[in-house]
Write a protein that holds these residues in place. Structure first.
Motif, PDB file in Angstrom:
ATOM      1  N   UNK A  63       1.095  -1.207  -0.032  1.00  0.00           N
ATOM      2  CA  UNK A  63      -0.072  -0.085   0.250  1.00  0.00           C
ATOM      3  C   UNK A  63       0.547   0.877   0.272  1.00  0.00           C
ATOM      4  N   UNK A  64       1.643   0.541   0.753  1.00  0.00           N
ATOM      5  CA  UNK A  64       2.716   1.960   0.674  1.00  0.00           C
ATOM      6  C   UNK A  64       3.646   2.495  -0.781  1.00  0.00           C
ATOM      7  N   UNK A  65       4.183   1.437  -1.552  1.00  0.00           N
ATOM      8  CA  UNK A  65       3.654   2.182  -2.136  1.00  0.00           C
ATOM      9  C   UNK A  65       3.493   2.065  -3.431  1.00  0.00           C
ATOM     10  N   UNK A  66       1.520   1.823  -3.418  1.00  0.00           N
ATOM     11  CA  UNK A  66       1.171   2.199  -4.557  1.00  0.00           C
ATOM     12  C   UNK A  66       0.781   3.720  -4.092  1.00  0.00           C
ATOM     13  N   UNK A  67       0.607   4.612  -2.899  1.00  0.00           N
ATOM     14  CA  UNK A  67       0.316   5.669  -2.447  1.00  0.00           C
ATOM     15  C   UNK A  67       2.147   6.508  -3.132  1.00  0.00           C
ATOM     16  N   UNK A  68       3.049   5.244  -2.473  1.00  0.00           N
ATOM     17  CA  UNK A  68       4.349   6.845  -3.444  1.00  0.00           C
ATOM     18  C   UNK A  68       4.720   6.749  -4.712  1.00  0.00           C
ATOM     19  N   UNK A  78       3.363  11.129   2.115  1.00  0.00           N
ATOM     20  CA  UNK A  78       2.805  11.450   3.132  1.00  0.00           C
ATOM     21  C   UNK A  78       2.506   9.857   4.206  1.00  0.00           C
ATOM     22  N   UNK A  79       1.032   9.338   3.047  1.00  0.00           N
ATOM     23  CA  UNK A  79       0.235   8.230   3.021  1.00  0.00           C
ATOM     24  C   UNK A  79       1.319   7.062   2.961  1.00  0.00           C
ATOM     25  N   UNK A  80       2.410   7.030   2.073  1.00  0.00           N
ATOM     26  CA  UNK A  80       2.983   6.606   1.871  1.00  0.00           C
ATOM     27  C   UNK A  80       4.159   6.538   3.235  1.00  0.00           C
ATOM     28  N   UNK A  84       4.072   3.412   5.042  1.00  0.00           N
ATOM     29  CA  UNK A  84       6.192   2.442   5.812  1.00  0.00           C
ATOM     30  C   UNK A  84       6.325   2.124   7.140  1.00  0.00           C
ATOM     31  N   UNK A  85       5.511   2.548   7.976  1.00  0.00           N
ATOM     32  CA  UNK A  85       5.806   3.122   9.007  1.00  0.00           C
ATOM     33  C   UNK A  85       4.900   1.952   9.558  1.00  0.00           C
ATOM     34  N   UNK A  86       4.004   1.451   9.765  1.00  0.00           N
ATOM     35  CA  UNK A  86       3.198   0.748  10.372  1.00  0.00           C
ATOM     36  C   UNK A  86       3.749  -0.624   9.505  1.00  0.00           C
ATOM     37  N   UNK A  98      13.076   1.832   3.504  1.00  0.00           N
ATOM     38  CA  UNK A  98      12.267   2.337   2.747  1.00  0.00           C
ATOM     39  C   UNK A  98      11.666   3.760   3.704  1.00  0.00           C
ATOM     40  N   UNK A  99      11.442   3.302   5.428  1.00  0.00           N
ATOM     41  CA  UNK A  99      11.293   4.479   6.352  1.00  0.00           C
ATOM     42  C   UNK A  99      12.514   5.233   6.314  1.00  0.00           C
TER      43      UNK A  99
END
Length: 156
Positions: A63-68, A78-80, A84-86, A98-99
């Motif tokens: 999901x982070x990649x999708x947002x990135x 910011x959502x990415x 990543x953090x989660x 990545x974080x």
């Protein structure tokens, strides 16, 4: 073989629609790769989001990649960063790396070399080779930590 993929897709879809958490990411991957169904760039985002919301760490990373990169959704650094953090907090090595990069470069969060060092170190502890290289650079340049050439050479 193709008929088997279509049957598998059918059952993954049924399972996902009925709340089977394990099927959510698999269904997203089927759509993303066109396995048993037509390739679709928006549906993987939907199913990865469902899986991430159900605690699947790999889906959090996806999901982070999708947002990135803005794949199936609007680009949002910011959502990415948040996903990543989660994922990193749930043990995903790719997300840890990545974080760290987000903190190092100020992508989606304020630039923070100490936090970048921390996450490179966490990923390196899990034998993530690229993180080891970046950790070596941090030690060599004193970025986010004290300069330490011995540790720099250890991690390179």
């Amino acid at each position: 073989m193709e008929k088997n993929l279509e049957k598998a897709f059918h059952w993954y879809q049924k399972a996902a629609e009925n709340g089977n958490v394990d099927a959510l990411s698999t269904l997203a991957n089927c759509y993303e790769n066109g396995r048993g169904t037509e390739k679709n760039l928006e549906k993987p985002f939907y199913w990865h989001q469902k899986a991430a919301e159900n605690g699947i760490e790999d889906a959090m990373f996806e999901l982070a990649i999708h947002y990135k990169i803005g794949k199936g959704t609007k680009k949002d650094s910011e959502k990415a960063f948040q996903w990543y953090q989660k994922a990193a907090e749930n043990g995903n090595d790719n997300a840890m790396f990545n974080l760290a990069n987000c903190y190092k470069n100020g992508n989606g969060a304020e630039k923070n070399l100490e936090k970048a060092f921390y996450w490179y170190q966490k990923a390196a502890e899990n034998d993530y080779i690229i993180a080891m290289n970046n950790l070596s650079i941090c030690y060599y340049n004193g970025e986010g930590t004290e300069k330490n050439l011995e540790k720099a050479f250890y991690y390179c």
